[in-house]
Design an enzyme around this catalytic site. Structure first.
Site, PDB file in Angstrom:
ATOM      1  N   ARG A 140       0.816  -1.224   0.000  1.00 23.58           N
ATOM      2  CA  ARG A 140       0.000   0.000   0.000  1.00 23.58           C
ATOM      3  C   ARG A 140       0.843   1.265   0.000  1.00 23.58           C
ATOM      4  NH1 ARG A 140      -5.391  -0.980   3.208  1.00 23.58           N
ATOM      5  NH2 ARG A 140      -6.020  -2.895   2.171  1.00 23.58           N
ATOM      6  N   ASP A 148     -15.836   9.639   6.948  1.00 22.22           N
ATOM      7  CA  ASP A 148     -14.786   8.618   6.841  1.00 22.22           C
ATOM      8  C   ASP A 148     -13.456   9.282   7.188  1.00 22.22           C
ATOM      9  OD1 ASP A 148     -14.758   5.662   5.289  1.00 22.22           O
ATOM     10  OD2 ASP A 148     -12.794   6.637   5.413  1.00 22.22           O
TER      11      ASP A 148
HETATM   12  C1  LIG Z   1     -14.476  -1.658   4.685  1.00 25.52           C
HETATM   13  S1  LIG Z   1     -15.025   0.033   4.633  1.00 25.52           S
HETATM   14  C2  LIG Z   1     -16.732  -0.151   5.089  1.00 25.52           C
HETATM   15  C3  LIG Z   1     -17.636   0.748   4.294  1.00 25.52           C
HETATM   16  C4  LIG Z   1     -19.135   0.624   4.598  1.00 25.52           C
HETATM   17  N1  LIG Z   1     -19.435   0.966   5.961  1.00 25.52           N
HETATM   18  C5  LIG Z   1     -19.620  -0.770   4.299  1.00 25.52           C
HETATM   19  O1  LIG Z   1     -19.925  -1.537   5.210  1.00 25.52           O
HETATM   20  O2  LIG Z   1     -19.676  -1.123   3.101  1.00 25.52           O
HETATM   21  C6  LIG Z   1     -14.284   0.658   6.136  1.00 25.52           C
HETATM   22  C7  LIG Z   1     -14.121   2.179   6.117  1.00 25.52           C
HETATM   23  O3  LIG Z   1     -13.763   2.609   7.428  1.00 25.52           O
HETATM   24  C8  LIG Z   1     -12.887   3.704   7.308  1.00 25.52           C
HETATM   25  N2  LIG Z   1     -12.133   3.874   8.558  1.00 25.52           N
HETATM   26  C9  LIG Z   1     -11.117   3.126   9.042  1.00 25.52           C
HETATM   27  N3  LIG Z   1     -10.663   3.620  10.217  1.00 25.52           N
HETATM   28  C10 LIG Z   1     -11.419   4.715  10.469  1.00 25.52           C
HETATM   29  C11 LIG Z   1     -11.432   5.682  11.515  1.00 25.52           C
HETATM   30  N4  LIG Z   1     -10.580   5.613  12.534  1.00 25.52           N
HETATM   31  N5  LIG Z   1     -12.343   6.686  11.449  1.00 25.52           N
HETATM   32  C12 LIG Z   1     -13.218   6.769  10.415  1.00 25.52           C
HETATM   33  N6  LIG Z   1     -13.249   5.890   9.385  1.00 25.52           N
HETATM   34  C13 LIG Z   1     -12.353   4.877   9.410  1.00 25.52           C
HETATM   35  C14 LIG Z   1     -12.021   3.347   6.122  1.00 25.52           C
HETATM   36  O4  LIG Z   1     -11.414   4.476   5.539  1.00 25.52           O
HETATM   37  C15 LIG Z   1     -13.025   2.644   5.192  1.00 25.52           C
HETATM   38  O5  LIG Z   1     -13.526   3.513   4.209  1.00 25.52           O
END
Ligand SMILES: C[S@@+](CC[C@H](N)C(=O)[O-])C[C@H]1O[C@@H](n2cnc3c(N)ncnc32)[C@H](O)[C@@H]1O
Length: 283
Positions: free
Chosen positions: A45, A153
């Site tokens: 990454r 996000d």
């Molecule tokens: C796998 S995606 C899930 C998206 C959606 N909620 C779904 O279920 O399809 C996880 C998301 O969490 C975000 N994320 C990870 N750590 C985070 C944090 N500390 N605060 C806010 N968002 C975060 C990532 O950037 C990513 O876009």
């Protein structure tokens, strides 16, 4: 420099000491666990980031961010690189059925007329726009209801895509054809095989960068429904506890919390009761 050359140049990998520093920093900043088993993934990454910055090796990159005060500038990009953003429209569709059949009628019966719905790990926006489609259809039989969606996000890159609301045609497959007809438009250039979300839906969704690790979530009024799906899996139990507690602080009494189907909140001390599989109500 070609991609192949760049790869060769950076193939020395992250040293154990630097991996340790990076993983500690990523954990403290985002809550995301980065155990040694994820070293290859992290290298993969960060390669793109090395190319973008023109820094040749992982060790030089770590020197730049840790020794020479690069963190302030680099944190946002580092987070873009380490987050996993997989998502879909109508992912885990039972949640949306639950919302229509139970959550919304219950909230209306409780006297709520203005609903705030929060997609708290929104990724590229598929979850927020799915909620908007569901709400637009629900509104047809419930004219005196208003709603708005907040989508947040940690990653700025995904938020850029989310705000644009343009997606590859293939992503829209899970959307029911009748909904597609109403809420999804052909993109301006048909050659690109893209679709765009109807401006009416886009107008309902506000996007913002919010780190779930923040001590306080500055989102204004409390929400009636919170989606926190498929992000808790990246956190350890103490972090899950803190994040969910803060989400509950931003949820009205009687409000609904949806977590991912593979996520469990058993053992956590939270002011909620379970009302369906992976669905909770604030008490
Ligand atoms: C796998 S995606 C899930 C998206 C959606 N909620 C779904 O279920 O399809 C996880 C998301 O969490 C975000 N994320 C990870 N750590 C985070 C944090 N500390 N605060 C806010 N968002 C975060 C990532 O950037 C990513 O876009």
């Amino acid at each position: 420099m070609s991609v192949a050359e760049a790869r060769q140049y950076t193939d020395t990998g992250i040293s154990p000491k630097n991996f340790d520093r990076l993983s500690r920093y990523i954990y403290e900043y985002s809550g995301i666990k980065m155990p040694p088993s994820k070293r290859t993934m992290l290298e993969g990454r960060l390669r793109r980031r090395l190319r973008a910055t023109g820094i040749g090796t992982f060790d030089d990159y770590c020197d730049y961010i840790f020794k020479y005060d690069g963190l302030e500038r680099e944190a946002v990009h580092l987070m873009d690189a380490v987050t996993t953003n997989k998502t879909d429209f109508f992912r885990e569709p039972k949640h949306f059925e639950h919302m229509v059949d139970h959550a919304l009628p219950t909230l209306i019966a409780d006297g709520h007329r203005r609903l705030r719905i929060w997609s708290s790990a929104a990724s590229i926006g598929a979850e927020a726009y799915t909620i908007a489609m569901v709400m637009e259809d629900f509104l047809k039989g419930n004219g005196n209801l208003e709603y708005s969606i907040l989508a947040t996000d940690l990653s700025t890159e995904v938020l850029k895509i989310a705000r644009r609301g343009v997606y590859p045609q293939s992503m829209i497959t899970p959307v029911d054809p009748a909904l597609r007809k109403r809420y999804v438009l052909e993109a301006k250039d048909p050659e690109r095989g893209e679709v765009r979300i109807h401006p009416r839906l886009r107008a309902r969704v506000g996007f913002a960068r919010l780190n779930l690790m923040d001590e306080k979530y500055e989102i204004g009024d409390k929400t009636q429904i919170v989606f926190c799906r498929n992000v808790l899996i990246y956190f350890d139990k103490p972090t899950q506890q803190k994040v969910l507690r803060r989400l509950c602080d931003n949820l009205v009494t009687g409000g609904f919390l949806y977590v991912g189907h593979s996520e469990t909140i058993t053992g956590l001390d939270l002011p909620v009761k379970q009302v369906a599989n992976t669905v909770f109500r604030r008490v």
